[in-house]
Design a protein around this motif. Structure first.
Motif, PDB file in Angstrom:
ATOM      1  N   GLN A   1      -7.612  56.040  66.636  1.00  0.00           N
ATOM      2  CA  GLN A   1      -6.568  55.349  67.386  1.00  0.00           C
ATOM      3  C   GLN A   1      -7.084  54.038  67.977  1.00  0.00           C
ATOM      4  O   GLN A   1      -6.391  53.011  67.949  1.00  0.00           O
ATOM      5  CB  GLN A   1      -6.043  56.259  68.500  1.00  0.00           C
ATOM      6  CG  GLN A   1      -5.300  57.489  67.991  1.00  0.00           C
ATOM      7  CD  GLN A   1      -4.955  58.459  69.106  1.00  0.00           C
ATOM      8  OE1 GLN A   1      -5.135  58.147  70.275  1.00  0.00           O
ATOM      9  NE2 GLN A   1      -4.455  59.635  68.736  1.00  0.00           N
ATOM     10  N   THR A  24      -5.726  50.337  66.986  1.00  0.00           N
ATOM     11  CA  THR A  24      -5.270  49.368  67.998  1.00  0.00           C
ATOM     12  C   THR A  24      -6.025  48.058  67.867  1.00  0.00           C
ATOM     13  O   THR A  24      -5.437  46.964  67.963  1.00  0.00           O
ATOM     14  CB  THR A  24      -5.477  49.959  69.399  1.00  0.00           C
ATOM     15  OG1 THR A  24      -4.758  51.185  69.502  1.00  0.00           O
ATOM     16  CG2 THR A  24      -4.989  49.002  70.471  1.00  0.00           C
ATOM     17  N   ARG A  25      -7.325  48.130  67.620  1.00  0.00           N
ATOM     18  CA  ARG A  25      -8.123  46.916  67.462  1.00  0.00           C
ATOM     19  C   ARG A  25      -7.680  46.121  66.243  1.00  0.00           C
ATOM     20  O   ARG A  25      -7.546  44.889  66.297  1.00  0.00           O
ATOM     21  CB  ARG A  25      -9.603  47.278  67.315  1.00  0.00           C
ATOM     22  CG  ARG A  25     -10.520  46.069  67.251  1.00  0.00           C
ATOM     23  CD  ARG A  25     -11.888  46.448  66.765  1.00  0.00           C
ATOM     24  NE  ARG A  25     -11.840  46.953  65.399  1.00  0.00           N
ATOM     25  CZ  ARG A  25     -12.903  47.346  64.722  1.00  0.00           C
ATOM     26  NH1 ARG A  25     -14.082  47.341  65.292  1.00  0.00           N
ATOM     27  NH2 ARG A  25     -12.780  47.794  63.478  1.00  0.00           N
TER      28      ARG A  25
END
Length: 468
Positions: free
Chosen positions: A242, A246-247
């Motif tokens: 996750q 997100t990065r």
């Protein structure tokens, strides 16, 4: 600092079992052996020895009764009775006061010695005892010689000591104990194998994560302790997935948001400065914009590193040859030494990016002596990119694989972020391989990449998010 006393300790530790399985089995066997030794000692001292001593007391009473009868009988009858007992004036030379210990029959020899010692203790001093073993050295045919008195004269009589007379249940107990010890060790081995299977899967998955791979969720239906560790590992991989998703999304958004005003800025420069008015300023501004665009692309390459690309069978020599031809078209000649390589599964775009980064570094920092070589070694397809540049200190080699690390010879070059070799290292690890640097003989640097010819299931699988 190591002392001379540390050497024996290290040697002692080297003999200790290394794996959890072998340590548990060794501990189990040692505990069972200690238990059996203690039980055997207690059995011999508190059970078997009293039994033997009681038997010797009864036996000595019979012998004393027999001696008393021979003494009480008339001389003629006493001599006749002794003759029926095969009495002899002299004890055979083969008889012994202290018979030797037989290591192969330790417990039987121990029982014999305890019996003889107790028998001598309970017989009068003028009735010595000697032990004779048959000529064939068979303890089963041994005889016990005791001196009695017949017609007032010392006479030796022999009493056969058959196997039944000497045997006891101690041998059976020992064999049974050894069998139980082996059964306990086998049971412990089977239990440890059952425990080691999920531990081996966990170790394999952890190595996959360290190589930038995305392992499947570990099963959590095993023993409670291992299931708890597997659940924690699954939670960790989910959190990493996750975070990296997100990065990647953030980097993609940043790249898009920055490239939009860059495009507008490029257009504004073109409109504000018509062609021919200030070509030097326009070229300089466009160069800076190209540098920013290149840096953004390097960030995106590092964020993705080809993880979403599906591996497919390919020819590494053909891919390297294509890049050599492309660089030759740009004026950079690479010598190409190719060896026979089998077709194997890899991510072609990612591996192309890997080779391009190494070749670009060789062009920028090496300039001369450019070459590429391929070969096969221990289940790996190997490719090296070499140059004749000024080289780099040994302590800097591993540091260059870290993100945003640049060598001292790269300080004067603009347009880089220090992500090129980090991208190469990540792609190599995704293919079950590695990136190493070597000092080239005669000067220069050699970057060696190894790609596994038999990648693991984790390496072959695709992931939804990049790894760091």
């Amino acid at each position: 600092m190591a002392t001379p006393a540390d050497s024996p300790r290290r040697e002692a530790r080297s003999w200790l079992p290394r794996s959890l399985l072998s340590r548990n089995i060794a501990l189990l066997v040692a505990l069972v052996a200690l238990t059996q030794v203690c039980s055997l000692s207690a059995l011999l001292h508190f059970v078997q020895r009293p039994r033997i001593e009681r038997a010797s007391i009864i036996f000595s009473d019979y012998v004393k009764v027999l001696d008393g009868m021979l003494v009480a009988m008339p001389p003629a009858e006493s001599r006749a009775a002794a003759a029926r007992l095969n009495a002899q004036r002299e004890v055979p030379a083969s008889s012994m006061i202290e018979p030797p210990m037989n290591p192969l029959r330790f417990f039987r020899s121990w029982q014999r010695d305890v019996f003889l010692e107790a028998l001598r203790r309970h017989l009068p001093a003028d009735m010595p005892v000697r032990w004779e073993i048959a000529d064939n050295d068979q303890e089963d045919e041994a005889r016990l010689w005791i001196r009695v008195h017949a017609a007032g004269e010392p006479t030796w009589i022999a009493l056969p000591m058959t196997a039944d007379a000497q045997a006891s249940g101690i041998t059976t107990a020992i064999v049974l104990s050894l069998g139980l010890a082996l059964l306990a060790a086998l049971t412990g081995w089977l239990i440890q194998l059952h425990l080691n299977r999920p531990l081996a899967e966990l170790a394999h998955a952890a190595r996959g994560v360290s190589a930038g791979e995305t392992p499947a969720a570990l099963p959590t239906d095993g023993p409670t302790e291992i299931a708890e560790v597997s659940r924690a590992f699954n939670q960790m991989t989910d959190a990493l997935r996750q975070a990296e998703a997100t990065r990647a999304l953030m980097l993609a958004g940043v790249s898009h948001d920055i490239r939009t005003p860059l495009t507008k800025l490029r257009l504004a420069i073109a409109m504000a400065l018509p062609r021919g008015t200030n070509d030097g300023l326009v070229a300089s501004a466009e160069s800076y914009l190209d540098t920013i665009d290149t840096i953004l692309q390097q960030f995106m390459d590092y964020a993705g590193s080809g993880e979403r690309e599906a591996p497919q069978p390919g020819d590494l020599n053909a891919l390297a040859g294509q890049l050599v031809a492309d660089f030759a078209g740009l004026g950079h000649e690479f010598d190409f030494e190719e060896s026979t390589l089998p077709s194997f599964a890899f991510r072609p775009v990612a591996v192309m990016r890997l080779l391009m980064n190494l070749m670009q570094n060789a062009v920028v920092y090496g300039r001369t002596g450019l070459s590429i070589r391929t070969w096969q070694e221990n289940g790996f397809a190997c490719v090296s990119v070499r140059d004749r540049g000024n080289g780099i200190r040994a302590e800097e080699l591993e540091r260059l694989k870290l993100p945003f690390s640049r060598g001292n010879n790269a300080r004067g070059h603009s347009g880089g972020t220090g992500l090129g070799l980090a991208i190469v290292d990540r792609i190599a690890r995704q293919h079950g391989g590695s990136l190493t640097f070597l000092d080239r003989e005669g000067g220069g640097l050699e970057a060696v990449v190894k790609l596994s010819l038999n990648p693991s299931p984790f390496t072959r699988s695709t992931s939804t998010a990049p790894r760091t």
